[in-house]
Design a protein around this motif. Structure first.
Motif, PDB file in Angstrom:
ATOM      1  N   SER A 115      13.747  -5.438  -1.864  1.00 55.98           N
ATOM      2  CA  SER A 115      14.600  -4.415  -2.177  1.00 55.98           C
ATOM      3  C   SER A 115      13.857  -2.714  -2.765  1.00 55.98           C
ATOM      4  O   SER A 115      12.417  -3.224  -3.302  1.00 55.98           O
ATOM      5  CB  SER A 115      15.854  -4.896  -3.243  1.00 55.98           C
ATOM      6  N   ARG A 116      14.123  -2.199  -2.187  1.00 59.22           N
ATOM      7  CA  ARG A 116      14.275  -0.302  -3.043  1.00 59.22           C
ATOM      8  C   ARG A 116      12.988  -0.470  -4.588  1.00 59.22           C
ATOM      9  O   ARG A 116      12.652  -0.169  -4.796  1.00 59.22           O
ATOM     10  CB  ARG A 116      15.438   0.231  -2.989  1.00 59.22           C
ATOM     11  N   GLN A 117      14.812  -1.102  -5.391  1.00 61.59           N
ATOM     12  CA  GLN A 117      14.211  -1.709  -6.426  1.00 61.59           C
ATOM     13  C   GLN A 117      12.793  -2.574  -6.943  1.00 61.59           C
ATOM     14  O   GLN A 117      11.851  -2.107  -7.958  1.00 61.59           O
ATOM     15  CB  GLN A 117      15.203  -2.336  -7.579  1.00 61.59           C
ATOM     16  N   GLU A 118      12.742  -3.084  -6.318  1.00 58.31           N
ATOM     17  CA  GLU A 118      11.416  -4.112  -6.617  1.00 58.31           C
ATOM     18  C   GLU A 118       9.881  -2.964  -6.356  1.00 58.31           C
ATOM     19  O   GLU A 118       8.780  -2.669  -6.688  1.00 58.31           O
ATOM     20  CB  GLU A 118      11.174  -5.198  -5.654  1.00 58.31           C
ATOM     21  N   ALA A 119      10.405  -1.956  -5.202  1.00 57.27           N
ATOM     22  CA  ALA A 119       9.492  -1.673  -4.509  1.00 57.27           C
ATOM     23  C   ALA A 119       9.088   0.322  -5.960  1.00 57.27           C
ATOM     24  O   ALA A 119       7.714  -0.289  -6.261  1.00 57.27           O
ATOM     25  CB  ALA A 119       9.419  -1.072  -3.152  1.00 57.27           C
ATOM     26  N   GLU A 120      10.079  -0.411  -6.160  1.00 60.38           N
ATOM     27  CA  GLU A 120       9.841   1.322  -7.161  1.00 60.38           C
ATOM     28  C   GLU A 120       9.343   0.704  -8.307  1.00 60.38           C
ATOM     29  O   GLU A 120       8.542   1.390  -9.073  1.00 60.38           O
ATOM     30  CB  GLU A 120      11.321   1.698  -8.010  1.00 60.38           C
ATOM     31  N   HIS A 121       8.944  -0.748  -8.400  1.00 62.83           N
ATOM     32  CA  HIS A 121       8.193  -1.133 -10.046  1.00 62.83           C
ATOM     33  C   HIS A 121       7.025  -1.588  -9.145  1.00 62.83           C
ATOM     34  O   HIS A 121       6.229  -1.859  -9.781  1.00 62.83           O
ATOM     35  CB  HIS A 121       8.962  -1.974 -10.142  1.00 62.83           C
ATOM     36  N   ALA A 122       6.334  -1.237  -8.157  1.00 58.28           N
ATOM     37  CA  ALA A 122       5.698  -2.315  -7.801  1.00 58.28           C
ATOM     38  C   ALA A 122       3.598  -1.677  -8.402  1.00 58.28           C
ATOM     39  O   ALA A 122       3.529  -2.434  -8.393  1.00 58.28           O
ATOM     40  CB  ALA A 122       4.916  -1.165  -6.355  1.00 58.28           C
ATOM     41  N   MET A 123       3.748  -0.523  -9.129  1.00 64.08           N
ATOM     42  CA  MET A 123       2.839  -0.235 -10.130  1.00 64.08           C
ATOM     43  C   MET A 123       2.919  -0.883 -11.386  1.00 64.08           C
ATOM     44  O   MET A 123       1.806  -1.049 -11.826  1.00 64.08           O
ATOM     45  CB  MET A 123       2.571   1.445 -10.535  1.00 64.08           C
ATOM     46  N   GLU A 124       3.968  -1.217 -12.173  1.00 63.89           N
ATOM     47  CA  GLU A 124       4.162  -1.813 -13.500  1.00 63.89           C
ATOM     48  C   GLU A 124       3.977  -3.092 -12.384  1.00 63.89           C
ATOM     49  O   GLU A 124       3.388  -4.096 -13.436  1.00 63.89           O
ATOM     50  CB  GLU A 124       5.790  -1.786 -13.643  1.00 63.89           C
ATOM     51  N   THR A 125       4.228  -3.951 -11.590  1.00 60.08           N
ATOM     52  CA  THR A 125       4.007  -4.919 -11.300  1.00 60.08           C
ATOM     53  C   THR A 125       2.704  -5.388 -11.133  1.00 60.08           C
ATOM     54  O   THR A 125       2.072  -6.493 -11.329  1.00 60.08           O
ATOM     55  CB  THR A 125       4.784  -5.640  -9.904  1.00 60.08           C
ATOM     56  N   ALA A 126       2.080  -4.526 -10.566  1.00 54.54           N
ATOM     57  CA  ALA A 126       0.779  -4.788 -10.681  1.00 54.54           C
ATOM     58  C   ALA A 126      -0.302  -4.746 -11.435  1.00 54.54           C
ATOM     59  O   ALA A 126      -1.004  -5.689 -11.613  1.00 54.54           O
ATOM     60  CB  ALA A 126       0.171  -3.386  -9.306  1.00 54.54           C
ATOM     61  N   ARG A 127       0.059  -3.857 -12.847  1.00 55.61           N
ATOM     62  CA  ARG A 127      -0.749  -3.606 -13.508  1.00 55.61           C
ATOM     63  C   ARG A 127      -0.432  -4.921 -15.145  1.00 55.61           C
ATOM     64  O   ARG A 127      -1.281  -5.911 -15.523  1.00 55.61           O
ATOM     65  CB  ARG A 127      -0.131  -2.990 -14.980  1.00 55.61           C
ATOM     66  N   GLU A 128       0.971  -5.506 -13.831  1.00 58.02           N
ATOM     67  CA  GLU A 128       1.186  -7.276 -15.025  1.00 58.02           C
ATOM     68  C   GLU A 128       0.220  -8.455 -15.006  1.00 58.02           C
ATOM     69  O   GLU A 128      -0.426  -8.762 -15.293  1.00 58.02           O
ATOM     70  CB  GLU A 128       3.040  -6.993 -15.054  1.00 58.02           C
TER      71      GLU A 128
END
Length: 82
Positions: A41-54
């Protein structure tokens, strides 16, 4: 000069985060080396950098990657003392 431009792989409905342009794109528009994804989803892609940091934090604090019996913090390139 190439006669044909090599197309990036992807399809509509797949979402990516472009690291170069720091934006979400559908498709993708940019080369694979410059993007994270695909996301559902677009929402998951919007949080890509946060997901990578986690995920990086989880990896950095994972005891399986840091063997205390060897006296190092894991990984390669370290030297052991006497």
């Amino acid at each position: 000069m190439a006669l044909f431009k090599k197309r990036t792989v992807g399809k509509p409905g797949e979402w990516y985060y472009c690291l170069r342009h720091q934006k979400v794109e559908e498709g993708p528009d940019c080369p694979a080396k410059d993007r994270f994804g695909p996301y559902a989803s677009r929402q998951e892609a919007e949080h890509a950098m946060e997901t990578a940091r986690e995920r990086n934090l989880e990896w950095e604090t994972d005891p399986r990657w840091h063997d205390p019996s060897k006296g190092g913090s894991g990984g390669s390139g370290g030297t052991e003392g006497p």
